[in-house]
Design a protein around this motif. Structure first.
Motif: not given
Length: 243
Positions: A113-136
């Motif tokens: 999924d991530l590879a496809c998403a990044l390929d879809r956004m290859k024309s962008m200047d910046m791609v920001l990724i939100d990750t799940a928060g977990h206890s350390h």
């Protein structure tokens, strides 16, 4: 020199003034800041940045603020990706922000999924990724995120910590998330505590530059991309206005 403040003939007020100046300089020497999101994108591929950290530190809101700032202030093309499939409504929250700003926002819960998403956004200047928060303390969940974003993707990582946390928890979180080899610190919620001095302790213990500070809930106003002097003002609770 620290001994300058003790020179014979100096008034008490001048000694205090010199001592304060020396202490301020020592603090500045311990700080390092970096505008990680100001780059001329001549490589032909976007700069991809993931935000990691414990639950509840404000990663999603921080990403929305940064996306708005980069889009409207720096005139950059920005895409958003959510790989948070644990928190209910996480993707919907990010997508709502994206909709307001007219940005592309997609979920990605696997490496494919991530590879496809990044390929879809290859024309962008910046791609920001939100990750799940977990206890350390949840090494298994942290490793899941690590496996996903470090799977042959060139992604910078930004460790997001809330200044409202106890210093021991910040240090333990930094240690746990060090497996990502983060590039910078992002400190959030400086408006919710009078104890921002722990930032100085944190960067002294785990040396990374600071790229972003947030000081409120407003998007995008409550975002600061500090230099060393601005960061010291925040630590001393003399906050500059947001960018």
């Amino acid at each position: 020199r620290a001994s300058d403040s003790l020179e014979p003939g100096l008034s008490q007020s001048e000694r205090v003034k010199r001592l304060k100046k020396r202490i301020m300089q020592l603090c500045l020497d311990r700080l390092d800041t970096k505008d990680f999101f100001d780059r001329n994108n001549n490589s032909g591929v976007p700069h991809v940045a993931a935000f990691v950290g414990p639950t509840g530190v404000g990663k999603t809101t921080t990403i929305a603020k940064l996306a708005a700032f980069l889009t409207f202030n720096r005139k950059m093309k920005v895409g958003l990706i959510s790989i948070d499939n644990y928190r209910i409504g996480a993707f919907e929250q990010l997508k709502a922000y994206a909709g307001i700003m007219g940005l592309v926002c997609v979920p990605a819960f696997s490496s494919q999924d991530l590879a496809c998403a990044l390929d879809r956004m290859k024309s962008m200047d910046m791609v920001l990724i939100d990750t799940a928060g977990h206890s350390h303390f949840d090494k298994e969940k942290i490793d899941e995120i690590l496996e996903l974003i470090k799977n042959d993707f060139k992604i910078s990582v930004h460790l997001t910590l809330s200044v409202t946390s106890e210093l021991i928890n910040m240090k333990e979180a930094a240690s746990a998330f060090s497996v990502f080899n983060p590039d910078t610190y992002v400190f959030t919620k400086t408006d919710e505590t009078k104890r921002c001095g722990k930032i100085l302790d944190q960067v002294a213990g785990h040396e990374l530059p600071v790229s972003l500070v947030t000081n409120g809930q407003k998007v995008p106003e409550d975002l600061i991309i500090p230099d060393n002097h601005e960061l010291l003002k925040i630590i001393l609770k003399k906050e500059p206005k947001g960018d």
